[in-house]
Design a protein around this motif. Structure first.
Motif, PDB file in Angstrom:
ATOM      1  N   THR A   1      16.691 106.545  13.000  1.00 30.66           N
ATOM      2  CA  THR A   1      15.499 107.296  12.837  1.00 30.66           C
ATOM      3  C   THR A   1      14.832 107.673  13.690  1.00 30.66           C
ATOM      4  N   ILE A   2      14.636 109.075  13.949  1.00 29.29           N
ATOM      5  CA  ILE A   2      13.841 109.660  14.925  1.00 29.29           C
ATOM      6  C   ILE A   2      12.425 110.289  14.609  1.00 29.29           C
ATOM      7  N   PHE A   3      11.490 109.881  15.378  1.00 30.84           N
ATOM      8  CA  PHE A   3      10.155 110.503  14.956  1.00 30.84           C
ATOM      9  C   PHE A   3       9.460 111.127  15.901  1.00 30.84           C
ATOM     10  N   ALA A   4       8.591 111.962  15.966  1.00 35.34           N
ATOM     11  CA  ALA A   4       7.909 112.335  17.068  1.00 35.34           C
ATOM     12  C   ALA A   4       6.571 111.884  17.247  1.00 35.34           C
ATOM     13  N   LYS A   5       5.837 111.391  18.502  1.00 34.05           N
ATOM     14  CA  LYS A   5       4.924 110.700  18.584  1.00 34.05           C
ATOM     15  C   LYS A   5       3.783 111.500  18.302  1.00 34.05           C
ATOM     16  N   ASP A   6       3.521 112.804  18.615  1.00 36.45           N
ATOM     17  CA  ASP A   6       2.415 113.710  18.309  1.00 36.45           C
ATOM     18  C   ASP A   6       2.498 114.599  17.260  1.00 36.45           C
ATOM     19  N   ASP A   7       3.436 114.208  16.285  1.00 41.81           N
ATOM     20  CA  ASP A   7       3.784 115.289  15.281  1.00 41.81           C
ATOM     21  C   ASP A   7       2.622 115.147  14.318  1.00 41.81           C
ATOM     22  N   HIS A   8       2.032 116.516  14.027  1.00 42.29           N
ATOM     23  CA  HIS A   8       0.777 116.406  13.025  1.00 42.29           C
ATOM     24  C   HIS A   8       1.260 117.051  11.651  1.00 42.29           C
ATOM     25  N   ILE A   9       2.694 117.499  11.746  1.00 38.67           N
ATOM     26  CA  ILE A   9       3.297 118.037  10.338  1.00 38.67           C
ATOM     27  C   ILE A   9       3.568 116.917   9.583  1.00 38.67           C
ATOM     28  N   VAL A  10       4.418 115.893  10.327  1.00 38.37           N
ATOM     29  CA  VAL A  10       5.017 114.775   9.583  1.00 38.37           C
ATOM     30  C   VAL A  10       4.491 113.487  10.676  1.00 38.37           C
ATOM     31  N   PRO A  11       3.380 112.976  10.415  1.00 38.69           N
ATOM     32  CA  PRO A  11       2.864 111.975  11.307  1.00 38.69           C
ATOM     33  C   PRO A  11       3.649 110.767  11.352  1.00 38.69           C
ATOM     34  N   PRO A  12       4.003 110.045  12.342  1.00 39.08           N
ATOM     35  CA  PRO A  12       4.829 108.848  12.810  1.00 39.08           C
ATOM     36  C   PRO A  12       4.730 108.005  11.393  1.00 39.08           C
ATOM     37  N   ALA A  13       3.717 107.870  10.792  1.00 40.12           N
ATOM     38  CA  ALA A  13       3.418 106.637   9.710  1.00 40.12           C
ATOM     39  C   ALA A  13       4.308 107.038   8.659  1.00 40.12           C
ATOM     40  N   THR A  14       4.390 108.332   8.436  1.00 38.20           N
ATOM     41  CA  THR A  14       5.128 108.834   7.171  1.00 38.20           C
ATOM     42  C   THR A  14       6.844 108.753   7.455  1.00 38.20           C
ATOM     43  N   THR A  15       7.376 108.360   8.664  1.00 34.40           N
ATOM     44  CA  THR A  15       8.616 108.324   9.024  1.00 34.40           C
ATOM     45  C   THR A  15       8.962 106.716   9.315  1.00 34.40           C
ATOM     46  N   LYS A  16       8.137 106.194   9.933  1.00 28.21           N
ATOM     47  CA  LYS A  16       8.427 104.651  10.421  1.00 28.21           C
ATOM     48  C   LYS A  16       9.052 103.856   9.365  1.00 28.21           C
ATOM     49  N   PRO A  17       8.418 104.101   8.274  1.00 30.88           N
ATOM     50  CA  PRO A  17       8.790 102.757   7.101  1.00 30.88           C
ATOM     51  C   PRO A  17      10.396 102.937   6.819  1.00 30.88           C
ATOM     52  N   ILE A  18      10.943 104.244   7.151  1.00 33.79           N
ATOM     53  CA  ILE A  18      12.219 104.407   6.567  1.00 33.79           C
ATOM     54  C   ILE A  18      13.238 103.291   6.745  1.00 33.79           C
ATOM     55  N   ASN A  19      13.198 102.749   7.971  1.00 33.79           N
ATOM     56  CA  ASN A  19      14.208 101.649   8.164  1.00 33.79           C
ATOM     57  C   ASN A  19      14.133 100.623   7.360  1.00 33.79           C
ATOM     58  N   ASP A  20      12.777 100.356   6.915  1.00 30.85           N
ATOM     59  CA  ASP A  20      12.416  98.967   6.116  1.00 30.85           C
ATOM     60  C   ASP A  20      12.792  99.233   4.754  1.00 30.85           C
ATOM     61  N   LEU A  21      13.157 100.505   4.285  1.00 32.95           N
ATOM     62  CA  LEU A  21      13.298 100.839   2.854  1.00 32.95           C
ATOM     63  C   LEU A  21      14.940 100.695   2.538  1.00 32.95           C
TER      64      LEU A  21
END
Lengths: 350, 537
Positions: free
Chosen positions: A290-310
């Motif tokens: 799972t790759i996220f971008a730290k300064d992403d203003h379109i898809v903020p990290p908080a929307t991406t990070k939970p993937i691995n927990d789910l």
């Protein structure tokens, strides 16, 4: 006196800029993007599957299918020859395929998420399983295409060997990103139906522009500097071309995505259904990056990070990219560290 | 080998070509001014050409021009003098001509060019603007059409801002940064214009004025609605004209055929117009009213939304001026133009973001979008209505095809899945389509694919043989049987041999569903009504 010199300096600077820009502009014949050599290996109506041809045999045996978002065009992954995500993956030994969704028109107004995921993606996956004579393939989803890939991998876990998502939202219950906030007040039915069942790309672009309302102004203010150098000028023009080339959205799929994801966050809650079947992310058991971008203003990290927990995978990795949503594909660090890392991750699990 | 004159000749040649070209262009743009014949650029060029020609002809008689120049410095000086004289005359002429056009040329002192720049700030600005315009036009031609509009607006307002630059530097120097005073230099209207262009807003202007005009316009339209349900004759005319225009002068035989056919068609449908006119008018009036209401809502809400954005941004300029005024008070340093506007734009964005992030704005934005799109969709309807008698396929008619496509896609997918299941012998539970919709409590797909087995013989109509057939084909549990398609199961029985063909699996899925839910009482009761798996009437 100092003010006087400043004026003189400004004139000299402007003269240099104009002459450099004149030279650079006069050399621009066409603004070329997506130049990595490729062949069309499968098509179904507007949807095409491209294979990036290679000079040397792939070192990663399992083919990689890329599912880009329906929003904007996949060319972002091969925008400029020296900063191409795809070219780099190919040179790192990965056998790369990508789905081109084509341009939806009013005739696609009833095209559904089922059509895209159970139809197009599944067809491409099956095609590649047959073509390479393998039971399962690698899948890489980008942004919304990543959400699609997660859903697909939950429904057909046996067909996917390794799964990668890039800047992909899964937890839509977010107030940090403006798109996520605005979507909650959006009357999506009225908007889609009013547009005749097809949401124009320009409408979406207006929304993206408003996320950082002065971005365009800043970009154009820097243009004289940009034009001084042939490469930066070309890259500016390439990016302009990409931004302007924004396909319309098929109404039914758009409605479901906005309602089920942005409004009700169903995928995360385990309530999302596709083709009458509930999607359980715990079914995703294959290795997952799972790759996220730290300064992403379109898809903020908080929307991406939970993937691995789910998901249900045990082999899973969360990778932070230092940059923004677009930097993931065209940033210098994308070339130097991210793409090699992706290739190695796949090679280790081949 | 290398001759010092080579490079001189080369550059002279290039300069001369460039000069000639430029002069010709200048002549063509200034030539129509009705100047006296004696000293026009054309005459000057002609004179110069002739001089050059005779000069070189004379020289080549003596020998190679390069050698002549080397051997005789006097001749060379003569040649240079003539060129200098020509340059001066040419520049003088250019200056006069440009001044006739209202563009002031600086008094160039070639010994010290920078000296004169400071004395002619207006010329400098003019030149800066001209060069910027050149860049703008040329970069525009390479940009996608959608982006051209943005950039054009941006560059216009950016160069407009330059007008204010002198005032802003004064304000910074004197430390005057109060909002009220700043607004005297940079008026609210100019500011709004600036924000509109940078944000891509369409300026609503004064809403009450706009609405008055719009209402008048719509009333007029409605009053004239009969014109919108056009008479057959006028439609015929405009239709024909349109086709002819499209054809241009180059009427290909094919196009001519189409044109004739359309003329004929128009003739045929003319009587229809006369019959249908009335009903159409009423519908048109109703649509126009709808558009009017949607438009009014759009204007009012847009004005509201824009006002919120404008108001938020008004603090930005005084804030930035203050920042630089404080710096100036300490260091006597003025910012340069670019740095100042860059700081201003950042400050403006921060101020506007506060509004964009508010819940109130989010709701308003959605309403503006809805109203704007309503205007568009009603307008589309109006257009369709107006042209509904013409032989076009309308967008809304295409929707039927789209719907049919969607249905076909769904059916095709279901069929493909069944075929691949038959081919691969994979558990039918993988099939998403044609599946019985399961209640919330039933096990999920993953549970169903686990290695469990139910006693399928508990289903009326299934014996040990059929159970084995089903199990061999991946149907091992009640859930899987419940989801299995009847045709698929029938297919299995058919291929198993003639003696299985008589078994009818019609009720098996429903029986299995009850079994999967553990509703044994219900199942038993129903089974009593069944004989050999067949529904009794």
């Amino acid at each position: 006196m100092s003010q006087y010199n400043k004026v003189a300096d400004q004139v000299v600077e402007q003269v240099n800029t104009v002459s450099d820009a004149m030279r650079n502009l006069s050399e621009v014949e066409m603004v070329d993007i997506a130049t990595a050599p490729r062949e069309t290996v499968w098509e179904d109506g507007k949807v095409k599957l491209y294979h990036f041809t290679r000079e040397t045999p792939a070192t990663v045996k399992t083919p990689l299918l890329i599912s880009y978002a329906l929003v904007n065009r996949w060319e972002m992954m091969d925008l400029q020859p020296n900063r191409s995500f795809i070219r780099k993956l190919v040179s790192e030994g990965v056998d790369v395929y990508i789905i081109d969704w084509g341009y939806a028109t009013r005739l696609d107004r009833y095209k559904t998420m089922e059509d895209y995921i159970l139809g197009n993606i599944n067809d491409c996956v099956d095609f590649l399983r047959k073509r390479h004579n393998v039971p399962n393939i690698n899948l890489l989803g980008v942004c919304q295409g990543g959400t699609f890939s997660l859903i697909y991998s939950s429904l057909y876990p046996n067909k996917i060997k390794n799964l990668i998502t890039l800047v992909t939202p899964v937890d839509f219950d977010n107030t940090e990103g403006l798109l996520f906030r605005w979507a909650k007040d959006m009357d999506v039915d009225a908007i889609v139906d009013g547009f005749g069942g097809i949401v124009p790309g320009d409408f979406l672009n207006t929304g993206f522009d408003l996320l950082k309302p002065m971005n365009k102004t800043r970009k154009y203010m820097a243009l004289p500097e940009t034009m001084k150098n042939k490469d930066t000028l070309m890259n500016f023009l390439r990016m302009e071309r990409w931004v302007a080339d924004s396909p319309s959205q098929a109404g039914e799929a758009y409605k479901k995505f906005i309602k089920d994801m942005y409004l009700h966050n169903k995928l995360k809650k385990g309530e999302f259904e596709l083709g009458g079947k509930k999607v359980n992310l715990k079914n995703v058991k294959m290795p997952k990056l799972t790759i996220f971008a730290k300064d992403d203003h379109i898809v903020p990290p908080a929307t991406t990070k939970p993937i691995n927990d789910l998901i249900g995978s045990t082999d899973k990795e969360l990778l932070e990219f230092p940059g923004g949503h677009i930097g993931v594909f065209v940033g210098a660090r994308s070339q130097s560290s991210l793409t090699p890392k992706v290739a190695k991750w796949l090679a280790d699990r081949d | 080998m290398s001759n010092p004159f080579d490079s001189i000749f080369d550059s002279q040649k290039k300069a001369f070509d460039y000069w000639t070209d430029f002069s010709k262009k200048t002549m063509s743009s200034f030539g129509q001014n009705g100047r006296k014949a004696a000293d026009t650029p054309a005459d000057l060029l002609k004179e110069y050409y002739e001089f050059q020609k005779s000069f070189f002809e004379e020289m080549t008689k003596v020998g190679d021009p390069k050698e002549v120049f080397e051997k005789s410095p006097g001749r060379f000086k003569n040649w240079i003098d003539v060129q200098t004289e020509f340059t001066e005359r040419w520049l003088k002429l250019l200056k006069e001509n440009t001044e006739n056009q209202g563009f002031k040329m600086p008094e160039w002192d070639f010994a010290n060019p920078m000296k004169n720049l400071g004395n002619s700030a207006n010329d400098l600005n003019g030149w800066l603007k001209k060069s910027s315009d050149w860049l703008r036009d040329n970069v525009l031609s390479k940009m996608p059409p959608q982006m051209q509009g943005y950039y054009k607006d941006f560059s216009a307002s950016y160069s407009d801002l330059y007008k204010y630059w002198e005032s802003f530097t004064k304000l910074i120097q004197y430390g005057v940064t109060q909002k009220e005073i700043v607004e005297k230099y940079f008026s609210p209207d100019a500011y709004k214009d600036f924000v509109n262009k940078f944000m891509g807003f369409t300026n609503v202007g004064n809403p009450s004025e706009v609405l008055d005009n719009a209402n008048k316009y719509f009333e007029q339209m409605i009053a004239n609605a009969s014109k919108f349900a056009p008479s057959a004759a006028s439609v015929n005319d405009s239709w024909k004209k349109m086709m002819e225009q499209a054809a241009g002068n180059d009427l290909s035989p094919l196009f001519k055929g189409v044109l004739d056919m359309n003329t004929q068609l128009q003739h045929e449908i003319a009587p229809m117009f006369n019959i249908m006119g009335e009903g159409k008018e009423v519908k048109i009036i109703r649509l126009l009213k709808d558009i009017q209401f949607a438009y009014v809502a759009y204007v009012v809400k847009s004005a509201d939304m824009q006002t919120k954005v404008y108001q938020a941004g008004t603090v930005a300029l005084p804030t930035i001026l203050k920042k630089y005024a404080e710096k100036y008070a300490q260091t006597q340093d003025l910012p340069d133009y670019k740095a100042f506007y860059s700081a201003y734009v950042n400050e403006l964005e921060n101020a506007i973001m506060v509004v964009l992030e508010s819940g109130e704005y989010s709701i308003l934005q959605n309403e503006v979008a809805k109203a704007g799109i309503a205007v568009k969709s009603k307008y589309d309807e109006l257009i369709e209505l107006m042209f509904s008698d013409l032989p076009f396929m309308m967008k809304s008619a295409a929707d039927d095809i789209a719907l049919e496509n969607a249905t076909l896609r769904r059916k095709l997918r279901a069929l493909e899945e069944r075929v691949s299941n038959l081919e691969e012998g994979t558990p039918i539970a993988e099939s998403a389509s044609n599946a019985v919709v399961m209640p919330e409590t039933t096990p999920s797909v993953s549970a169903a694919t686990e290695d469990t087995q139910d006693d399928l013989k508990r289903i009326e109509g299934i014996g040990p043989k059929i159970e084995t057939i089903l199990q061999d084909n991946g149907i091992k549990t009640f859930t899987e049987l419940a989801k299995a398609n009847v045709d698929f199961v029938k297919g299995l029985l058919e291929t198993a041999g003639p003696r299985f063909r008589k078994h009818d699996p019609q009720t098996w899925a429903e029986q299995a569903l009850l079994a999967a839910k553990g509703e044994w009482d219900k199942l038993q009761k129903w089974q009593e009504e069944l004989k050999g798996g067949k529904v009794t009437n």
